[in-house]
Design an enzyme around this catalytic site. Structure first.
Site, PDB file in Angstrom:
ATOM      1  N   LYS A 163       0.847  -1.186   0.000  1.00 17.47           N
ATOM      2  CA  LYS A 163       0.000   0.000   0.000  1.00 17.47           C
ATOM      3  C   LYS A 163       0.887   1.242   0.000  1.00 17.47           C
ATOM      4  CE  LYS A 163      -4.014  -1.852  -0.180  1.00 17.47           C
ATOM      5  NZ  LYS A 163      -4.945  -1.582  -1.276  1.00 17.47           N
ATOM      6  N   LYS A 265     -13.899  -7.642  -7.611  1.00 16.24           N
ATOM      7  CA  LYS A 265     -14.387  -7.666  -6.227  1.00 16.24           C
ATOM      8  C   LYS A 265     -15.903  -7.860  -6.242  1.00 16.24           C
ATOM      9  CE  LYS A 265     -11.068  -4.709  -3.789  1.00 16.24           C
ATOM     10  NZ  LYS A 265      -9.882  -4.402  -4.579  1.00 16.24           N
TER      11      LYS A 265
HETATM   12  C1  0XW Z   1      -9.415  -3.867  -1.069  1.00 16.26           C
HETATM   13  N1  0XW Z   1      -8.200  -3.721  -0.376  1.00 16.26           N
HETATM   14  C2  0XW Z   1      -8.142  -2.441   0.312  1.00 16.26           C
HETATM   15  C3  0XW Z   1      -8.177  -4.798   0.602  1.00 16.26           C
HETATM   16  C4  0XW Z   1      -7.670  -5.963  -0.117  1.00 16.26           C
HETATM   17  O1  0XW Z   1      -6.887  -6.763   0.660  1.00 16.26           O
HETATM   18  C5  0XW Z   1      -6.902  -5.372  -1.277  1.00 16.26           C
HETATM   19  C6  0XW Z   1      -7.044  -3.937  -1.240  1.00 16.26           C
HETATM   20  C7  0XW Z   1      -7.087  -3.251  -2.625  1.00 16.26           C
HETATM   21  O2  0XW Z   1      -7.536  -2.112  -2.759  1.00 16.26           O
HETATM   22  O3  0XW Z   1      -6.632  -3.818  -3.615  1.00 16.26           O
HETATM   23 MG    MG Z   2      -6.569  -2.134  -4.972  1.00 14.98          MG
END
Ligand code: 0XW
Ligand code: MG
Length: 367
Positions: A163, A265
């Site tokens: 991150k 997602k």
């Molecule tokens: C969605 N997140 C913040 C949590 C996951 O672990 C990965 C990450 C992303 O933005 O890729």
């Molecule tokens: Mg991401």
């Protein structure tokens, strides 16, 4: 079979390590909404959605009102054949992909239980024995992130999401990527994710400074145009996340030339029914997929693992065990990582059994 009752819980999930992202987005304690659809056969199906605050057009307090609005379509409906129910749901209420994803998960759970088959068998069959996981590293001091990477590497992880951008200092982001790259050595996949939190200028400065390393960039800026620009100027491979949320946006990102990888997602794509179609488009486009969700516990993790397991190996880059990052566990029989890899549950439906004590009292019961 008919749906006769909907029960919903709001469960606080606390991250084991507070999870910092760019732009002040933080996961410390977040609310996960759990749904249970009860039927006249005695079977119940489970769904879950856990939006990260300020992260996507989604918020936890919006889930139960959206599901309540949908009650006239749901109560009395036959849950077997989730796509048919979701067609009605989408005609009745537009948008609210995040709320629909919990509902769609519960429909697949019921359909699998009715068939006596795990959900991955219904989504096309088991394509892979197990799946690679990535380990996501919170945006803290570079040395601490390197230590976390080393620790995960020692436990078998070979893909690392770093991150970036939490302190708005591009040089510290360069250090983060360089320092994580070091202990994991050549070979493992390392990528830096700004979660839309950078401008193109600073993302380009970071990308050029790490161009000698083997790294991928993820969603540096808010728009696809900016991301495509960063990709062209740095020449680094890119993963698109926030800008990919339906078939059209995935095709647009592919045409922009900046989607060597993509995050699928459940909660940005309305759940398994819609996401399996997007998964199939990505297979055709040749994009490497990360199959996951924003956040959540065992119900969400089981759902995404079923889709991942039904994806051919050529299309799947990695998947995510969200339940690993938070507590409490909502289902003691939920899948766990082993040596950097994971498998979906084998029981009928989602194959996880949520624990009544972990859930507490339902917030709403609709019948
Ligand atoms: C969605 N997140 C913040 C949590 C996951 O672990 C990965 C990450 C992303 O933005 O890729
Ligand atoms: Mg991401």
């Amino acid at each position: 079979m008919k749906i006769i009752r909907i029960a919903a819980w709001e469960v606080p999930l606390t991250s084991h390590d507070t999870y910092y992202m760019a732009d002040g987005k933080t996961c410390d304690t977040t609310t996960s909404v759990v749904l249970r659809l009860d039927t006249d056969t005695g079977l119940s199906g489970w769904g879950e959605v856990c939006p990260i605050p300020h992260y996507l057009p989604a918020y936890a307090k919006g889930v139960i009102p959206a599901i309540t609005e949908l009650a006239p379509v749901l109560i009395g409906a036959d849950p077997v054949g989730p796509e048919t129910v979701m067609e009605q749901v989408n005609r009745f209420l537009q948008g609210h992909a995040y709320a629909k994803s919990a509902l769609d998960t519960a429909l697949w759970d019921l359909t699998g239980q009715a068939a006596g088959l795990p959900v991955h068998r219904l989504l096309g069959g088991r394509q892979v024995k197990d799946m690679a996981l990535y380990h996501s590293i919170t945006c803290v001091a570079p040395d601490e992130m390197a230590r976390m990477a080393q620790d995960a590497y020692d436990k078998g992880m070979r893909q690392f999401q770093v991150k970036l951008g939490a302190d708005g200092d591009w040089q510290t982001d360069v250090e983060r990527l360089a320092k994580v790259r070091e202990p994991v050595g050549p070979g493992p996949l390392v990528y830096g994710d700004w979660n839309c939190g950078s401008d193109a200028l600073n993302a380009i400065r970071v990308g050029r400074a790490v161009a000698h390393l083997d790294v991928m960039l993820e969603q540096p800026c808010a728009t696809l145009e900016e991301c495509a620009h960063v990709q062209r100027v740095t020449g680094l491979p890119m993963k698109i996340d926030e800008n990919a949320y339906d078939v059209a946006s995935v095709i647009a990102a592919h045409q922009a030339g900046c989607m060597q990888a993509v995050a699928l997602k459940l909660s940005k794509m309305s759940g398994l029914s819609a996401m399996r179609q997007i998964r199939d488009v990505c297979l055709t486009l040749g994009t490497q997929m990360c199959i996951e969700d924003t956040w959540g516990s065992d119900i969400t993790t089981a759902a995404l693992l079923h889709l991942a397991a039904s994806t051919p190996a050529r299309g799947i880059m990695n998947t995510c065990d969200l339940s690993h990052y938070v507590g409490p566990r909502l289902a003691p029989d939920g899948p766990v990582r082993e040596n950097g890899r994971i498998t979906p549950p084998e029981g009928p439906g989602l194959g996880v059994t949520p624990d009544a004590d972990a859930l507490g009292q339902p917030v709403t019961i609709i019948d």
